[in-house]
Design a protein around this motif. Structure first.
Motif, mmCIF file in Angstrom:
data_model
loop_
_atom_site.group_PDB
_atom_site.id
_atom_site.type_symbol
_atom_site.label_atom_id
_atom_site.label_comp_id
_atom_site.label_asym_id
_atom_site.label_seq_id
_atom_site.Cartn_x
_atom_site.Cartn_y
_atom_site.Cartn_z
ATOM 1 N N TRP A 211 -101.029 16.460 58.928
ATOM 2 C CA TRP A 211 -100.701 15.058 59.187
ATOM 3 C C TRP A 211 -100.313 14.295 57.926
ATOM 4 C CZ3 TRP A 211 -99.512 14.256 63.931
ATOM 5 C CH2 TRP A 211 -100.178 14.905 64.972
ATOM 6 N N ARG A 212 -101.190 14.265 56.929
ATOM 7 C CA ARG A 212 -100.853 13.548 55.705
ATOM 8 C C ARG A 212 -99.716 14.248 54.973
ATOM 9 N NH1 ARG A 212 -101.492 12.949 50.485
ATOM 10 N NH2 ARG A 212 -101.905 10.871 49.631
ATOM 11 N N GLY A 213 -99.768 15.591 54.963
ATOM 12 C CA GLY A 213 -98.688 16.343 54.323
ATOM 13 C C GLY A 213 -97.363 16.131 55.027
ATOM 14 N N GLY A 214 -97.398 16.043 56.345
ATOM 15 C CA GLY A 214 -96.178 15.777 57.094
ATOM 16 C C GLY A 214 -95.615 14.402 56.777
ATOM 17 N N ALA A 215 -96.506 13.419 56.613
ATOM 18 C CA ALA A 215 -96.075 12.064 56.265
ATOM 19 C C ALA A 215 -95.395 12.046 54.895
ATOM 20 C CB ALA A 215 -97.278 11.119 56.273
ATOM 21 N N GLU A 216 -95.935 12.804 53.960
ATOM 22 C CA GLU A 216 -95.324 12.884 52.621
ATOM 23 C C GLU A 216 -93.912 13.470 52.702
ATOM 24 O OE1 GLU A 216 -98.031 15.270 50.399
ATOM 25 O OE2 GLU A 216 -99.249 13.558 49.751
ATOM 26 N N LEU A 217 -93.767 14.533 53.467
ATOM 27 C CA LEU A 217 -92.454 15.158 53.619
ATOM 28 C C LEU A 217 -91.474 14.230 54.324
ATOM 29 C CD1 LEU A 217 -93.484 18.801 54.637
ATOM 30 C CD2 LEU A 217 -92.660 18.013 52.400
ATOM 31 N N ALA A 218 -91.969 13.473 55.310
ATOM 32 C CA ALA A 218 -91.108 12.543 56.045
ATOM 33 C C ALA A 218 -90.546 11.471 55.111
ATOM 34 C CB ALA A 218 -91.899 11.892 57.178
ATOM 35 N N ILE A 219 -91.389 10.922 54.249
ATOM 36 C CA ILE A 219 -90.949 9.885 53.308
ATOM 37 C C ILE A 219 -89.954 10.461 52.304
ATOM 38 C CG2 ILE A 219 -91.727 8.391 51.425
ATOM 39 C CD1 ILE A 219 -94.301 7.926 53.044
ATOM 40 N N LYS A 220 -90.245 11.654 51.810
ATOM 41 C CA LYS A 220 -89.339 12.296 50.846
ATOM 42 C C LYS A 220 -87.972 12.537 51.473
ATOM 43 C CE LYS A 220 -92.807 14.705 48.041
ATOM 44 N NZ LYS A 220 -93.345 16.043 47.634
#
Length: 267
Positions: A211-220
């Motif tokens: 979840w948090r890792g996915g959010a980081e990738l989404a922003i990038k």
């Protein structure tokens, strides 16, 4: 409670559920949508007692409680574990936003796959929610995939499900003994804030990586494409997602707690 006296005589709900399965059995057998929860464990046992032809499937989501998957492997080896085409982490990156109650793109990818052209048996019950009170015993799928659904325990109460489990000694996931009322994806946005926080604390590795890792990738990915970013960091996105904190103004190209707006729509 599984046996009731009515104006029309004594009704045995177990026998009625078995008859529903037997009377509607398709030539190629049922596709049992197995979740590992109490309801689907009961339905799978009913299929066995009914003597109908079936094959059972569990759709892996990559955010499944480890206790649940271990339980299925150990107690229900006949269930096929269907691997997903993508992880939740990469799916969030692809859509560039976390899934919400309205932007529920993850359900289509993980939960609604399988059973195309088949008669699908589920553990859906009226008592589960106001939305499910509208469901019918037999119904077609709203998508053009040829599916039909049969919900043999649709009129059972939660108490009746547990009565069946204890009467017939049906195995169930240990998470229920820890106070979990329903078992599903870790941090599912449909479960509510309290449940999401509880899940994040209990399974921090899955929460942080998926979840948090996915959010980081989404922003990038948004920044790499030169797209507007409402959130400065993954923590900001997660805070909005779980706690409902407002993220900027509801202007074109931004997100609010009710869904995805303008150019931040699902791609």
């Amino acid at each position: 409670m599984l046996c009731e006296d009515t104006l029309f005589g004594r009704v045995d709900k177990v026998l009625l559920a078995i008859k529903r399965l037997q009377l509607n059995e398709p030539p190629d057998g049922y596709y049992v949508a197995f979740s590992g929860g109490k309801d689907s464990s009961v339905v799978l046992d009913l299929c066995k007692r009914a003597g109908v032809k079936f094959d059972a499937h569990y759709n892996v989501t990559t955010v499944d409680p480890p206790e649940l998957t271990r339980f299925i492997y150990k107690k229900f080896p006949e269930v096929t574990m269907e691997k997903p085409p993508i992880s939740m982490r990469k799916l969030i990156e692809k859509n560039m936003i976390l899934p919400t109650r309205l932007a529920r793109y993850c359900c289509k990818v993980f939960k609604e796959r399988g059973g195309t052209g088949r008669f699908v048996v589920t553990g859906v019950r009226h008592a589960e929610s106001s939305r499910r009170k509208k469901r019918k015993l037999i119904e077609p799928c709203r998508q053009p995939n040829g599916k039909r659904f049969l919900h043999p325990v649709i009129d059972w109460s939660t108490e009746e499900i547990w009565e069946y489990i204890h009467t017939y000694h049906i195995p169930y996931c240990s998470l229920y003994d820890e106070g979990f009322k329903r078992i599903g994806c870790i941090c599912c946005p449909f479960s509510g804030t309290a449940k999401q926080k509880r899940d994040a604390k209990r399974w921090p590795h899955i929460y942080n990586y998926m979840w948090r890792g996915g959010a980081e990738l989404a922003i990038k990915r948004r920044k790499a494409r030169g797209m507007k970013c409402t959130f400065d960091s993954a923590d900001d996105m997660i805070d909005w997602w779980i706690n409902g904190k407002k993220a900027g103004k509801d202007e074109p190209g931004e997100i609010n707690i009710f869904g995805v707006i303008a150019d931040e729509r699902i791609t």
